[in-house]
Motif scaffolding. Structure first.
Motif, PDB file in Angstrom:
ATOM      1  N   GLU A 196       0.846  -1.283  -0.164  1.00 47.72           N
ATOM      2  CA  GLU A 196       0.301   0.100   0.012  1.00 47.72           C
ATOM      3  C   GLU A 196       0.789   1.102   0.234  1.00 47.72           C
ATOM      4  O   GLU A 196       1.773   1.045   0.965  1.00 47.72           O
ATOM      5  CB  GLU A 196      -0.747   0.071   1.231  1.00 47.72           C
TER       6      GLU A 196
ATOM      7  N   ILE B 135       2.527   4.414   0.683  1.00 42.61           N
ATOM      8  CA  ILE B 135       2.035   5.786   2.304  1.00 42.61           C
ATOM      9  C   ILE B 135       2.044   7.150   2.029  1.00 42.61           C
ATOM     10  O   ILE B 135       2.362   8.264   3.085  1.00 42.61           O
ATOM     11  CB  ILE B 135       2.803   5.084   3.339  1.00 42.61           C
TER      12      ILE B 135
ATOM     13  N   LYS C  81      -0.130   9.021  10.704  1.00 44.86           N
ATOM     14  CA  LYS C  81      -0.394   6.889   9.677  1.00 44.86           C
ATOM     15  C   LYS C  81       0.301   6.269   8.543  1.00 44.86           C
ATOM     16  O   LYS C  81      -0.069   5.430   9.422  1.00 44.86           O
ATOM     17  CB  LYS C  81      -1.727   7.887   8.300  1.00 44.86           C
ATOM     18  N   ARG C  82       1.219   6.882   9.418  1.00 46.24           N
ATOM     19  CA  ARG C  82       1.920   6.099   8.320  1.00 46.24           C
ATOM     20  C   ARG C  82       2.881   4.979   9.621  1.00 46.24           C
ATOM     21  O   ARG C  82       3.543   3.924   9.569  1.00 46.24           O
ATOM     22  CB  ARG C  82       3.425   6.955   8.119  1.00 46.24           C
TER      23      ARG C  82
ATOM     24  N   LYS D 165       0.747   2.358   9.501  1.00 44.67           N
ATOM     25  CA  LYS D 165       1.880   1.543   9.525  1.00 44.67           C
ATOM     26  C   LYS D 165       2.596   0.737   9.519  1.00 44.67           C
ATOM     27  O   LYS D 165       3.093  -0.630   9.080  1.00 44.67           O
ATOM     28  CB  LYS D 165       1.683   2.219   7.807  1.00 44.67           C
TER      29      LYS D 165
END
Lengths: 257, 474
Positions: A66, A68, A75-76, A79
């Motif tokens: 996905e 990034i 948000k990273r 992940k």
């Protein structure tokens, strides 16, 4: 799962620094990224984490397939990405304890119940011990008045608590004396489990005595120009960067424009 | 420059109101004369000007003539009036509901030692001589400040705190102002007097129940710390965003006395505050801690001065504020060290953080020093929130909102963590968080919450000597 960097171009204030970086890191793999000053190593680190000043102009970064690059830094993190800063920022008035707790809670898989303050305290205490750090450290303001060694240890402490899938360590060895270097390096080894893929950015070979990379990459002028095994770092230490960069420049000069 | 108040707007605030206030309270003649004298000074003094006050809307930002200060206070049912603002278990507290005062009993042990926490009227009945001497030796001079004169002429309430020689009051004495409805006016003349070797904490809170258009709290508080005494004063202001807050404080420390003033300002449309520390005794210590957080169109105008009139005196004032929206603040501060005040140390700091481009803040620190054997320094800064801090915290998984919250709340800490009164310190954190989250919180809410949950994060306090870090002038 892999962290894949594909033909990544990035610029700062309109100036292109990364000129097509390709790199793939699997979980459990240890990579070292070496290169002379100004080759773009730290830019790569900031770009991966999503610093607003670093603009991706083309290419992609993927975690587990996905992309990034459109995500904000927080948000990273979710992940599974982590960046140990070369120059950790100090924040007045924010205690190390409340900061670590927030970082810990924010890096947990969604849907899991955060630990109570007592459980968390125990968890931190164990990690502090592992990094030979005193508990009074928790009562200080975030990085405020920390020595170089304390800052770097604090970064590794954060990594230990956040348990990333992929960790980028930006010159974590710089500014450390030999004892601090050993402690930090051992910390990296303990923290990097079989599920962690790491990218250790460094100028020097000395940290690689403690942290053994399986892969070594050399960066120059915004590109990775050579990759190899651990032996590459030793060759660099003996012969200097010009051994590769000079050779590559010659090669480039020989090609018709 | 816009006028703070023009004569035209004063409406009902005239000589006859000053007399009527005195008569309705059956005040002694000397006090009536003081009111009239203050009124005279008030009329003479030029209009106070400040670049922060709203254009056209004048002065206080509203029509002061609309403020209801009637000669005779209306009666209130204080139980229902203060419902939700008190746990009900408070003692040693003076409640001010609009113009009506209610006094909660002092604990017996304090009363028997001669400690007083009285309304002005009660104090006049109980010890007129004391009150008269306090008025006659006023520290805040009506001729020097238009609002000191205003309060002196029109005060409709007041408090007298008195701690006899050698008595240490081990729990805070408190007072609470609660405004209800528009056009309420509380004009307060207060004295705190700590005799030699005594100790007291005085904690005041200012709240509004609802919209308070044309409402005002104007206050003059004088603090006297006699030799070896210690007075810690704290003031928390969370008035409605339409109200006006005007305050003057004069704090005198005599030989080896110590006084601190901690203030938290969150409310009101305009808050205009002056604090003068008068270090009149050798070896005395005075400290000011000012915290403010503004949003929307709030205007804060603060001035704090340190007057070192004696040798070996130590003074400091530290202000920290965060401004959102279109709010504005100005901070003026002056250190004055006279020639006689050898070996004095003084420090003045003002730091503001602007969260939006529309917010503004100015700091004007100054020094006037007539002795070379002193240490005096000031520092001031006004800055936007640091982008690198935001990135660092976001790289640890905190959302932008959480990150800002953490950086902003942390920004207050270097000053907040030095506030000596635990209730104020912890209460201020709680109320600032509330304002950040858009909720009005009061001290009582924290007490209620504490009773419900036990989990707290350990507190980090600054103890480092500020003079170790700042030594620009020696």
């Amino acid at each position: 799962m892999k962290l894949e960097i594909k033909d990544l171009h990035a610029s700062v204030e309109g100036k292109e620094i990364l000129k097509g970086v390709d790199l793939s890191i699997g979980q459990g793999e240890a990579h070292a990224l070496m290169g002379p000053n100004g080759s773009g190593k730290s830019t790569l680190a900031y770009t991966l984490m999503g610093h607003p000043k670093y603009q991706v102009t083309s290419g992609d970064v993927l975690i587990g397939g996905e992309s990034i690059i459109k995500l904000t830094p927080d948000k990273r993190v979710k992940k599974g990405l982590f960046l140990a800063f070369q120059y950790p920022v100090s924040v007045q008035g924010v205690s190390m304890f409340s900061f670590l707790r927030a970082a810990y809670n924010n890096s947990r898989p969604p849907g899991t119940e955060p630990p109570t303050i007592f459980e968390f305290r125990e968890e931190v205490a164990a990690k502090l011990k592992m990094l030979s750090m005193d508990e009074t450290f928790l009562n200080r303001y975030l990085n405020e008045g920390f020595s170089g060694g304390e800052k770097k240890r604090a970064e590794i402490l954060q990594m230990a608590l956040m348990r990333p899938k992929f960790a980028v360590l930006d010159e974590t060895d710089s500014g450390l004396d030999i004892d601090a270097l050993r402690i930090v390096a051992e910390g990296i080894n303990k923290v990097s489990g079989p599920d962690t893929g790491s990218l250790l950015i460094t100028h020097y070979q000395r940290i690689l005595k403690y942290v053994k990379p399986q892969f070594v990459h050399v960066m120059h002028q915004g590109r990775i120009i050579q990759s190899g095994g651990e032996e590459l770092s030793r060759l660099l230490e003996e012969k200097g960067y010009s051994w590769i960069t000079g050779y590559k420049e010659e090669e480039a000069a020989q090609q018709p424009a | 420059m816009i006028a703070v108040v023009s004569q035209k707007e004063l409406g009902a605030f005239d000589e006859s109101l000053a007399s009527a206030l005195s008569e309705s309270r059956s005040e002694p003649r000397w006090l009536r004369d003081i009111r009239l004298d203050s009124y005279g000074k008030f009329k003479e003094l030029p209009t106070e000007r400040n670049p922060l006050y709203t254009k056209y809307a004048s002065t206080f930002g509203f029509d002061i003539s609309g403020v209801g200060v009637s000669p005779v206070p209306a009666k209130i049912d204080f139980r229902s009036f203060f419902q939700g603002y008190l746990t009900g278990k408070e003692r040693n507290i003076l409640l001010q509901g609009n113009e009506t005062q209610v006094h909660a009993e002092l604990d017996d042990d304090l009363a028997s030692k001669g400690v007083m926490l009285l309304s002005m009227e009660e104090a006049l009945r109980k010890d007129e001589r004391l009150v008269r001497s306090l008025f006659e030796q006023r520290l805040a001079r009506p001729e020097s400040d238009k609002f000191v004169a205003f309060v002196g002429a029109f005060f409709n309430c007041g408090t007298v705190v008195y701690v006899p020689r050698g008595v240490a009051v081990d729990r805070p004495l408190r007072r609470m102002f609660l405004l209800d409805g528009p056009k309420s006016g509380v004009i307060d003349q207060t004295f705190v007097c700590a005799e030699e070797g005594s100790k007291v904490v005085f904690l005041e809170e200012l709240y509004s129940k609802g919209p308070a258009a044309s409402s005002m709290v104007a206050s003059t508080v004088e603090v006297r710390a006699r030799p070896y005494a210690q007075v810690d004063l704290s003031s928390i202001q969370l008035l409605d965003e339409q109200a006006l807050h005007v305050s003057n404080r004069a704090v005198e420390t005599l030989a080896d006395a110590k006084a601190t003033v901690s203030s938290l300002e969150l409310g009101a449309a305009v808050s205009r505050s002056r604090t003068n520390f008068l270090l009149n005794g050798r070896g005395s210590l005075a400290e000011g801690f000012e915290i403010f957080f503004t949003d929307a169109k709030q205007r804060y105008d603060f001035e704090t001065n340190l007057f070192h009139n004696s040798p070996d005196s130590t003074g400091s004032t530290q202000a920290r504020g965060v401004l959102k929206g279109e709010s504005q603040s100005i901070f003026k501060g002056m250190i004055k060290i006279v020639n006689a005040a050898k070996n004095s140390r003084s420090y003045l700091a003002h730091h503001a953080m602007l969260l939006e481009r529309t917010a503004k803040s100015d700091a004007i620190p100054g020094l006037e020093i007539d002795n070379n054997e002193v240490k005096a320094t000031h520092s001031a800064s006004v800055a936007q929130i640091d982008e690198e801090q935001l990135f660092y915290l976001m790289a640890r998984g905190l959302s932008l909102d959480e990150t800002k919250r953490m950086v902003v709340l942390g920004f207050f800490e270097p000053v907040l963590s030095r506030v000596p009164i635990e209730q104020t310190r912890e209460g201020a954190r709680f109320m600032i968080e509330g304002k950040w989250d858009g909720v009005k919180r009061r001290l009582v809410d924290r007490e209620t919450l504490l009773a419900e949950e036990g989990e707290t994060t350990p507190e980090v306090r600054q103890t480092e000597d500020i003079f170790e870090r700042h030594y620009k002038y020696r």
